[in-house]
Design an enzyme around this catalytic site. Sequence first.
Site, PDB file in Angstrom:
ATOM      1  N   CYS B 270      26.686  36.855  48.016  1.00  9.11           N
ATOM      2  CA  CYS B 270      25.787  37.780  47.266  1.00  9.11           C
ATOM      3  C   CYS B 270      26.323  39.081  46.888  1.00  9.11           C
ATOM      4  O   CYS B 270      25.939  39.478  46.067  1.00  9.11           O
ATOM      5  CB  CYS B 270      24.384  37.913  47.875  1.00  9.11           C
ATOM      6  N   CYS B 449      39.980  48.921  40.968  1.00 12.42           N
ATOM      7  CA  CYS B 449      38.769  47.925  41.055  1.00 12.42           C
ATOM      8  C   CYS B 449      38.011  48.189  41.906  1.00 12.42           C
ATOM      9  O   CYS B 449      37.918  49.619  42.380  1.00 12.42           O
ATOM     10  CB  CYS B 449      39.436  46.216  41.254  1.00 12.42           C
TER      11      CYS B 449
END
Lengths: 105, 494
Positions: B270, B449
């Site tokens: 998640c 990133c």
Amino acid sequence: MADPIPLTVEFTGGLEMLFSDQRKHKISIPGQDEDGSASNVAYLIHWLCDNLMKDPRKEMFVLDDSVRPGVLVLINDSDWELEGEANYELQPNDNVVFVSTLHGG
Amino acid sequence: MPSSEDQKAERDDRFRANKLCQIEIAEASLRDLKKELEDFDSAVSASGPDETADHTDAFPLVPDAEAKTDSQSSEWPLSSTEYQRYGRQMIMPEIGLRGQLQLKKAKVLIVGVGGLGCPAAAYLAGAGVGTLGLMDGDTVEVSNLHRQVAHATGRVGMSKVDSAYEYLYALNPEVNYIRHSFHLSPEHAISVFEQYDIVLDCTDHPTSRYLISDTSVLTSKPLVSASALKTEGQLIVLNDPPKPPGDLFGGPCYRCIFPKPPPAESVLSCGEGGILGPVVGVMGVLQALEAIKVLTRRSEAQGRMTDAEPATAQPVKASLLIFSAFSSPQFRTIKMRSRRADCAACSAKRVVTADSLSSGSLDYIAFCGRTTPVDVLDAQSRLSAKDFAQLPRDDQRVLVDVRDEVQYSICALPGSINVPWTGNADSWLSKAQDKGVMEDDQKEKYIVCRFGNDSQLAAKAMQQQHKDFPGITKDIRNGFQAWRKDVDPSWPDY
């Protein structure tokens, strides 16, 4: 030459990401494979890789010539294991859903 | 790497906690038994032996005023507060007094007190299950609160089990709560599961899902398993009925449905993939519902669960519920297979046994594979966030941000170019080409990133494209995580 088979294929559980972020696709596949046998789910999986999947990460969908572990194939709302798995011969207007299993919680 | 002494200490702690919990459960049943006997004795002495004998044939006596003031001495099977608390569900034929007593007798174990476990525990506590076990080794984090509804802002940092206990006790103090403030481990799984009647898998990883399923089979417990990610959820009731391994009339287990684990790199958490609170909430609530259905099932409806199988009985097939919040229809039920004749856990050919489990010889982590942090660049191709911050911002260098568009739109460095990592060198390079990143070979290129994995893969792809100038493409080590830690603490911590 057998008639083309119209199908609805759906991708869910994250697999839609590999198919242009679109869950539902109306497609039409040849009625027979290269060997002249009636088109089955194994052929459909190849056809999808060659014709519908734009994403280069084929290994996220197929592995060892079948769908990768963790992907369920559902034919008309039944697990494909109840329908003959990859050998199930596709019928016009079949609904084939590819579901990636989820693990979050 | 923890030392073997640490591991031993941890094992000892778990063993101790586990034994304490078993004692707690045993003491609770002892208390219940004593109370039942006390109630019985006081009812007998209040009405006298002859009168009680008549009760079976006559109308039941309305408890007299004295008895009403004290539920302990009432003849009713539930206390007056229990009738009030559970009345709304008891007046339905699906539950009735029978179902309520079944719930009161039931011991339910919830493994994982997160997005699934919180709502599941809340509804099961509300419904009045007798014993509710909560197992989780994590502590509450702020990023849990949008979906893990039993926790609270004031309890960030507290163990999830203790936090949920506070919430649940406030909701229903009548329930006997058992706290297992540790992660499930193969060594102790069986002794914990044995104390319960049914198990809810509310965890978030394939390793725990296989371990929970195997243990459920070995201890003959039905298992309600659910999962959720992004906008979708899945639910399946497994090992129901919980017949012994080898009996094809038992319900299939997780390994029957998923004999092979998914490749580790295809498993998203998640935290990585995102999760919408109500989506995982729906799945947790459905788990509580399925558990209530299993626990209150009428014996007539359990024809397939009796020992004498009717000649026409069919092996039980599972059914998978798929929830997709943004699709139509949102819910879909799929017929699944029955037990697999060669299943590694529940067939006559099984390899998973109580011994192999408790001895630790089944390595669930190795079975499911692990992802290692990406490490594909040489040291001089990597730059710390701090060092990058020192570089002048001019037209000699380009910053390429390879996070996806949604994350880029949450926060980005000015002047950076967004080229989301596509998972593949060629396709990413062609996207980078389209965005004009490749126009000037002489420019230094820095790739960033979220955590510093994808940026390495992208930097590597670019280096291989420009074999003649290998030194001028660099990755920012640990990405924006390091940027926030070492350069700009105000950077959003999403």
